[in-house]
Design a protein around this motif. Structure first.
Motif, PDB file in Angstrom:
ATOM      1  N   ALA A  99      53.490  42.357  32.123  1.00  0.00           N
ATOM      2  CA  ALA A  99      52.117  42.446  31.620  1.00  0.00           C
ATOM      3  C   ALA A  99      52.122  42.677  30.114  1.00  0.00           C
ATOM      4  O   ALA A  99      52.970  43.395  29.583  1.00  0.00           O
ATOM      5  N   LEU A 100      51.178  42.073  29.422  1.00  0.00           N
ATOM      6  CA  LEU A 100      50.993  42.351  28.005  1.00  0.00           C
ATOM      7  C   LEU A 100      50.276  43.685  27.847  1.00  0.00           C
ATOM      8  O   LEU A 100      49.427  44.046  28.663  1.00  0.00           O
ATOM      9  N   GLY A 101      50.605  44.398  26.781  1.00  0.00           N
ATOM     10  CA  GLY A 101      50.047  45.723  26.581  1.00  0.00           C
ATOM     11  C   GLY A 101      48.549  45.710  26.369  1.00  0.00           C
ATOM     12  O   GLY A 101      48.050  45.066  25.456  1.00  0.00           O
ATOM     13  N   GLY A 102      47.831  46.419  27.230  1.00  0.00           N
ATOM     14  CA  GLY A 102      46.376  46.447  27.160  1.00  0.00           C
ATOM     15  C   GLY A 102      45.709  45.530  28.154  1.00  0.00           C
ATOM     16  O   GLY A 102      44.479  45.521  28.272  1.00  0.00           O
ATOM     17  N   SER A 103      46.505  44.760  28.895  1.00  0.00           N
ATOM     18  CA  SER A 103      45.926  43.833  29.862  1.00  0.00           C
ATOM     19  C   SER A 103      45.267  44.569  31.022  1.00  0.00           C
ATOM     20  O   SER A 103      45.646  45.686  31.378  1.00  0.00           O
ATOM     21  N   VAL A 104      44.291  43.915  31.612  1.00  0.00           N
ATOM     22  CA  VAL A 104      43.742  44.386  32.876  1.00  0.00           C
ATOM     23  C   VAL A 104      44.682  43.967  33.997  1.00  0.00           C
ATOM     24  O   VAL A 104      45.497  43.055  33.817  1.00  0.00           O
ATOM     25  N   PRO A 105      44.584  44.600  35.169  1.00  0.00           N
ATOM     26  CA  PRO A 105      45.419  44.199  36.288  1.00  0.00           C
ATOM     27  C   PRO A 105      44.881  42.934  36.945  1.00  0.00           C
ATOM     28  O   PRO A 105      43.755  42.510  36.684  1.00  0.00           O
ATOM     29  N   THR A 106      45.689  42.361  37.792  1.00  0.00           N
ATOM     30  CA  THR A 106      45.195  41.300  38.668  1.00  0.00           C
ATOM     31  C   THR A 106      44.465  41.955  39.835  1.00  0.00           C
ATOM     32  O   THR A 106      44.568  43.169  40.047  1.00  0.00           O
ATOM     33  N   PRO A 107      43.722  41.203  40.619  1.00  0.00           N
ATOM     34  CA  PRO A 107      43.217  41.759  41.882  1.00  0.00           C
ATOM     35  C   PRO A 107      44.385  42.255  42.732  1.00  0.00           C
ATOM     36  O   PRO A 107      45.547  41.874  42.506  1.00  0.00           O
ATOM     37  N   ASN A 108      44.088  43.089  43.713  1.00  0.00           N
ATOM     38  CA  ASN A 108      45.139  43.707  44.518  1.00  0.00           C
ATOM     39  C   ASN A 108      46.086  42.702  45.156  1.00  0.00           C
ATOM     40  O   ASN A 108      47.278  42.971  45.320  1.00  0.00           O
ATOM     41  N   LEU A 109      45.564  41.551  45.533  1.00  0.00           N
ATOM     42  CA  LEU A 109      46.400  40.537  46.173  1.00  0.00           C
ATOM     43  C   LEU A 109      46.982  39.548  45.167  1.00  0.00           C
ATOM     44  O   LEU A 109      47.650  38.584  45.546  1.00  0.00           O
ATOM     45  N   GLY A 110      46.759  39.779  43.891  1.00  0.00           N
ATOM     46  CA  GLY A 110      47.283  38.902  42.866  1.00  0.00           C
ATOM     47  C   GLY A 110      46.391  37.705  42.615  1.00  0.00           C
ATOM     48  O   GLY A 110      45.288  37.590  43.166  1.00  0.00           O
ATOM     49  N   ILE A 111      46.866  36.797  41.767  1.00  0.00           N
ATOM     50  CA  ILE A 111      46.138  35.578  41.420  1.00  0.00           C
ATOM     51  C   ILE A 111      47.045  34.381  41.669  1.00  0.00           C
ATOM     52  O   ILE A 111      48.225  34.389  41.284  1.00  0.00           O
ATOM     53  N   LYS A 112      46.494  33.358  42.300  1.00  0.00           N
ATOM     54  CA  LYS A 112      47.214  32.097  42.455  1.00  0.00           C
ATOM     55  C   LYS A 112      46.285  30.962  42.036  1.00  0.00           C
ATOM     56  O   LYS A 112      45.159  30.864  42.527  1.00  0.00           O
TER      57      LYS A 112
END
Length: 463
Positions: free
Chosen positions: A118-131
């Motif tokens: 992750a880049l510093g300051g990024s938001v997370p992905t949804p719990n199941l990730g992103i595809k």
């Protein structure tokens, strides 16, 4: 009666040349003492060992950053400086969370795991990730040219590499850092769901390089996750996209941003003997990214700066000006420490004459860049001969440093130590920026080089 002024003029020139010659000899002797002491009785490497191996990565707001503040404060006090103190500063707190996970999925369902962070300051992905499908671009202009129709619902893959033909590697870095810093904010405008950014490194390896990014004025609910992919991973993904343009990319990251927390700049000083109210600063940034020890970026700069003051005490040099070492907090993701120091200096109406920063790794020193006027730069050039025995030849106008930058406008000279930069971005912001990547002798040479420049500016002042 006519009186010839020629004998008087010749005598004056003779006295002046003798004085210059004597100063040159004295300066040469002092530089020799500083280099010899740093190379035979140095402390910087031991300090860096502790920072790296006992404390580790020192991301702003972390427990490790707090330990680093306490450790360096104690070590500066141990040196017997005239004053050591902590300057409070509020800093951002962002955590990476569990290790990121990513894979490339072919149209037939085959999956290839790839290295990201992750880049510093990024938001997370949804719990199941992103595809999602991937759209490769070489920069922000190409992104804008594609527009929403081709980007909405996609993952944007920024794949502009650092230019290998550029000898100045910081120039190569500057030529593509915008895609890391602003890439997510720009992609979100066109409906992208995430961004993957090629690591800013000239070496082909499997280490993703993190770094600061910004969402600008993007509303919180429209912010998309951003991650770096290793250079090998970027090449592989790019080659697959040429064969299978509709492949999918999946990634999951668990980072989180908290409220700001209090931290500190660590400051120590030797009081000037004749100009105690005029200040000269030497420093580096105490925080680092969390993937590794931050040995080159910027543990090296911190211990070199501490070593400058220790060397002065060791060789018995009492400076004319007050010499401060400042270990700045939060250079990596906010520059809060540098801004706070400048703000307090202005509030107290302190007179700063000179500042030197080391934030380009602990590699072999080559010289300095100077942000100053012609008169001060001319003075610097007159000292080149003193440095040549130590293979220090690079004296150029240029950038001083990020943390001392906020002092500009209220200071005479800003300077940056310039080590050989060819390997710096092999380690910058990556998991291999560890203590074992720093050469003891190169680190010590850098400290002695910094001490020599501070000595000369202290002795001769600024214009």
């Amino acid at each position: 009666m006519k009186i010839s002024l020629l004998p008087t003029l010749l005598f004056t020139l003779f006295i002046s040349s003798v004085s210059i010659s004597q100063n040159a000899v004295q300066d040469s002797v002092m530089l020799k003492k500083l280099y010899t002491t740093a190379l035979t009785d140095g402390k910087a490497y031991d300090w860096l060992d502790y920072l790296s191996n006992e404390i580790g990565g020192r991301l702003s707001g972390s427990y490790e950053a707090e330990l680093a503040v306490k450790y360096t404060e104690a070590e500066l006090k141990e040196l017997g400086l005239d004053k050591v103190w902590l300057q409070p500063v509020m800093v951002p707190k962002w955590t990476r969370g569990f290790k990121e996970y990513a894979y490339i999925e072919s149209p037939t369902g085959d999956k290839t795991i790839t290295n990201i962070c992750a880049l510093g300051g990024s938001v997370p992905t949804p719990n199941l990730g992103i595809k999602a499908e991937v759209v490769e671009v070489k920069g922000l202009e190409e992104l804008a040219a594609l527009g929403r129709e081709k980007l909405e619902g996609k993952i944007v893959f920024y794949n502009r590499p650092m230019q290998p033909e550029l000898i100045q590697t910081f120039e190569a870095y500057g030529g593509c850092v915008d895609q890391r810093y602003s890439g997510a904010a720009e992609a979100a405008k066109f409906g992208a769901v995430g961004v993957i950014v090629r690591s800013l490194s000239l070496r082909m390896d499997d280490f993703p390089h993190t770094g600061a990014m910004s969402y600008g004025d993007t509303p919180v609910n429209q912010r998309i996750p951003a991650a770096a992919i290793s250079t090998n991973g970027a090449e592989y993904l790019s080659s697959l996209l040429k064969l299978q343009p509709n492949l999918l990319f999946y990634f999951k990251q668990n980072c989180k941003t908290f409220d700001d927390v209090q931290s500190y700049n660590v400051i120590g000083e030797i009081t000037g003997s004749t100009k105690p109210n005029e200040y000269m600063v030497v420093g580096g940034h105490l925080d680092s990214w969390d993937l590794a020890d931050g040995a080159h970026d910027d543990g090296a700069g911190c211990v070199q700066s501490m070593e400058v003051l220790r060397l002065f005490k060791k060789v018995g040099y009492r400076p004319n000006h007050t010499i401060r070492v400042v270990l700045f907090m939060n250079e990596e993701n906010g520059l809060r420490g540098g801004k706070k120091y400048a703000e307090e200096a202005k509030r107290k109406n302190e007179t700063h004459r000179f500042a030197l920063e080391s934030d380009a790794g602990g590699f072999t020193p080559r010289g300095f860049t100077f942000d100053t006027d012609a008169a001060n730069f001319q003075k610097v050039q007159s000292w080149e001969g003193l440095f040549k025995p130590y293979l220090i030849h690079y004296f150029e106008k240029g950038y001083g440093g990020a943390d001392i930058g906020p002092l500009k406008g209220n200071i005479n000279v800003l300077a940056g130590l310039r080590p050989d930069s060819q390997r710096y971005f092999d380690y910058h912001h990556a998991a291999n920026d560890t203590f074992d990547a720093v050469n003891k002798r190169e680190l010590e040479l850098g400290a002695a080089t910094m001490a020599s420049l501070v000595y000369l500016f202290d002795k001769y002042g600024t214009e």
